[in-house]
Design a protein around this motif. Structure first.
Motif, PDB file in Angstrom:
ATOM      1  N   GLN A  15       3.510  33.231  -4.131  1.00  0.00           N
ATOM      2  CA  GLN A  15       2.673  33.291  -5.277  1.00  0.00           C
ATOM      3  C   GLN A  15       1.658  32.261  -5.339  1.00  0.00           C
ATOM      4  O   GLN A  15       0.914  32.317  -6.397  1.00  0.00           O
ATOM      5  N   GLY A  16       1.674  31.334  -4.527  1.00  0.00           N
ATOM      6  CA  GLY A  16       0.657  30.277  -4.506  1.00  0.00           C
ATOM      7  C   GLY A  16       0.588  29.456  -5.665  1.00  0.00           C
ATOM      8  O   GLY A  16      -0.123  28.861  -6.034  1.00  0.00           O
ATOM      9  N   ARG A  17       2.053  28.866  -5.841  1.00  0.00           N
ATOM     10  CA  ARG A  17       2.171  28.049  -7.064  1.00  0.00           C
ATOM     11  C   ARG A  17       3.091  27.096  -6.693  1.00  0.00           C
ATOM     12  O   ARG A  17       4.078  27.275  -5.871  1.00  0.00           O
ATOM     13  N   SER A  18       3.238  25.902  -7.240  1.00  0.00           N
ATOM     14  CA  SER A  18       4.298  24.853  -7.077  1.00  0.00           C
ATOM     15  C   SER A  18       5.554  25.221  -7.989  1.00  0.00           C
ATOM     16  O   SER A  18       5.383  25.996  -8.913  1.00  0.00           O
ATOM     17  N   ALA A  19       6.587  24.664  -7.670  1.00  0.00           N
ATOM     18  CA  ALA A  19       7.958  24.738  -8.413  1.00  0.00           C
ATOM     19  C   ALA A  19       7.932  23.961  -9.718  1.00  0.00           C
ATOM     20  O   ALA A  19       7.490  22.745  -9.508  1.00  0.00           O
ATOM     21  N   PHE A  20       8.650  24.330 -10.773  1.00  0.00           N
ATOM     22  CA  PHE A  20       8.932  23.572 -11.836  1.00  0.00           C
ATOM     23  C   PHE A  20      10.226  23.235 -11.802  1.00  0.00           C
ATOM     24  O   PHE A  20      11.060  24.204 -11.930  1.00  0.00           O
ATOM     25  N   ILE A  21      10.930  22.045 -11.805  1.00  0.00           N
ATOM     26  CA  ILE A  21      12.076  21.616 -11.502  1.00  0.00           C
ATOM     27  C   ILE A  21      12.527  20.922 -12.975  1.00  0.00           C
ATOM     28  O   ILE A  21      11.649  19.923 -13.138  1.00  0.00           O
ATOM     29  N   VAL A 211       7.703  16.222  -6.673  1.00  0.00           N
ATOM     30  CA  VAL A 211       7.612  14.681  -7.197  1.00  0.00           C
ATOM     31  C   VAL A 211       8.139  14.738  -8.519  1.00  0.00           C
ATOM     32  O   VAL A 211       7.947  15.703  -9.442  1.00  0.00           O
ATOM     33  N   GLY A 212       9.030  13.490  -8.580  1.00  0.00           N
ATOM     34  CA  GLY A 212       9.619  13.398 -10.230  1.00  0.00           C
ATOM     35  C   GLY A 212       9.303  11.854 -10.503  1.00  0.00           C
ATOM     36  O   GLY A 212       8.907  11.013  -9.731  1.00  0.00           O
ATOM     37  N   ALA A 221       1.937  17.140 -15.686  1.00  0.00           N
ATOM     38  CA  ALA A 221       2.874  18.249 -14.764  1.00  0.00           C
ATOM     39  C   ALA A 221       1.898  18.815 -13.697  1.00  0.00           C
ATOM     40  O   ALA A 221       2.162  19.198 -12.489  1.00  0.00           O
ATOM     41  N   ARG A 222       0.896  19.341 -14.555  1.00  0.00           N
ATOM     42  CA  ARG A 222      -0.314  19.982 -13.706  1.00  0.00           C
ATOM     43  C   ARG A 222      -0.897  19.392 -12.756  1.00  0.00           C
ATOM     44  O   ARG A 222      -1.058  19.750 -11.580  1.00  0.00           O
ATOM     45  N   ASN A 227      -0.980  18.585  -6.247  1.00  0.00           N
ATOM     46  CA  ASN A 227      -0.903  17.807  -4.913  1.00  0.00           C
ATOM     47  C   ASN A 227       0.485  18.157  -4.397  1.00  0.00           C
ATOM     48  O   ASN A 227       0.735  17.737  -3.339  1.00  0.00           O
ATOM     49  N   ALA A 228       1.721  18.384  -4.995  1.00  0.00           N
ATOM     50  CA  ALA A 228       3.010  18.755  -4.614  1.00  0.00           C
ATOM     51  C   ALA A 228       3.343  19.955  -4.634  1.00  0.00           C
ATOM     52  O   ALA A 228       2.801  21.066  -5.294  1.00  0.00           O
ATOM     53  N   ASP A 229       4.496  20.323  -3.796  1.00  0.00           N
ATOM     54  CA  ASP A 229       5.044  21.493  -4.035  1.00  0.00           C
ATOM     55  C   ASP A 229       5.848  21.925  -5.208  1.00  0.00           C
ATOM     56  O   ASP A 229       6.447  22.928  -5.384  1.00  0.00           O
ATOM     57  N   GLY A 230       6.007  20.877  -5.970  1.00  0.00           N
ATOM     58  CA  GLY A 230       7.017  20.869  -7.101  1.00  0.00           C
ATOM     59  C   GLY A 230       6.933  19.782  -8.006  1.00  0.00           C
ATOM     60  O   GLY A 230       6.704  18.455  -7.589  1.00  0.00           O
ATOM     61  N   ALA A 231       7.051  19.993  -9.164  1.00  0.00           N
ATOM     62  CA  ALA A 231       7.043  18.828 -10.120  1.00  0.00           C
ATOM     63  C   ALA A 231       8.426  18.708 -10.762  1.00  0.00           C
ATOM     64  O   ALA A 231       8.876  19.715 -11.174  1.00  0.00           O
ATOM     65  N   VAL A 232       9.059  17.607 -10.851  1.00  0.00           N
ATOM     66  CA  VAL A 232      10.451  17.480 -11.419  1.00  0.00           C
ATOM     67  C   VAL A 232      10.461  16.851 -13.042  1.00  0.00           C
ATOM     68  O   VAL A 232       9.621  15.724 -12.941  1.00  0.00           O
TER      69      VAL A 232
END
Length: 278
Positions: A15-21, A211-212, A221-222, A227-232
């Protein structure tokens, strides 16, 4: 071995997007409300859910998460009940990855082998145990991997290039980069600095880097997600939960929606990020 975590990151990459954790404490403010909140998270936009295992002596946690742990313990939450909550969640959701986060002591008391069997059968996908360094991998990390669970490691701004290979050696699922030195909830993440750190870690591993610490707003978060594969996000959610409670610290009619609404807003932030070209 492929876990729900691996599957979710593969899907997000397409999907070309980062994870939201998201992170919340199991049993906060009480076991029933806590389960209701966790059930609401995937619909609100959480891609992966971290669930804190309440512990009496949480040394890496800031005041908000410590308070959440104390509320949960006061409401009778235990590690056994945390696993029961995961099992209950799995009845309605077999796709969303669940990661248990916390300290080694409760697992040690529960019994490592028994814990791994019970966690796996309940539907846990990964573990983040903040007080077990790579030198202690035989305690839990290696048995967890053998049991088919991801063992997710923390890297920090002080983890230098000499230390990184040890940190990454038996890590799987993703690498959790702690964007600031210090306890949770204490400062805000600096996007540029985080971007450099993520790039440095990626030179050492193929794993997604999430990254958290220090992410409180959709804008933040954006910025991280670019820059990262996910934001925590943890502290901000725990604070929203706490703000919804009554004077006695009990859940109100607003509690579940207070958390779900913030998750939805943050998820929009993450989803609005333009993924940097691979």
């Amino acid at each position: 071995m492929s876990t729900r975590i691996d599957a979710r990151f593969a899907e997000l990459k397409k999907q070309g997007r980062s994870a939201f954790i998201t992170f919340l404490m199991a049993g906060d403010p009480d076991p029933a409300t806590s389960l209701e909140i966790v059930k609401a998270l995937p619909k609100a936009g959480a891609d992966i859910i971290e669930i804190g295992m309440p512990f009496t002596d949480p040394m890496a946690d800031g005041p908000a998460i410590q308070a959440a742990g104390l509320r949960a313990l006061k409401a009778g939450m235990t590690l056994r009940k945390t696993l029961a909550m995961v099992r209950e969640f799995r009845k309605g959701d077999n796709a969303t990855p669940l990661v248990l986060m916390g300290y080694y002591n409760p697992i040690y008391i529960y019994g490592v082998d028994k814990f791994l069997v019970d966690a796996k059968s309940a539907g846990v996908d990964g573990l983040i145990i903040v007080d077990l360094p790579p030198e202690e991998d035989v305690e839990l990390c290696l048995p967890a991997m053998q049991a088919g669970l991801n063992f997710i490691r923390l890297a920090t701004p002080t983890t230098d290039d000499k230390r990184l290979p040890a940190v990454l050696a038996n890590t799987s699922g993703f690498v959790y980069y702690v964007s600031i030195t210090g306890i949770t909830g204490s400062a805000s993440a600096n996007t540029a600095v985080v971007g450099e750190a993520v790039a440095r870690i990626k030179r050492h591993t193929q794993l997604p880097v999430c990254v958290g610490f220090g992410i409180r707003t959709p804008e933040a978060a954006r910025g991280i997600a670019e820059n990262a594969d996910g934001a925590v996000v943890g502290t901000a959610l725990v604070e929203a939960l706490a703000a919804s409670l009554d004077a006695q610290g009990h859940a109100t009619a607003k509690t579940v929606t207070a958390v779900a609404d913030l998750v939805a807003a943050l998820a929009q932030g993450v989803r609005g990020a333009k993924q940097a070209a691979e």
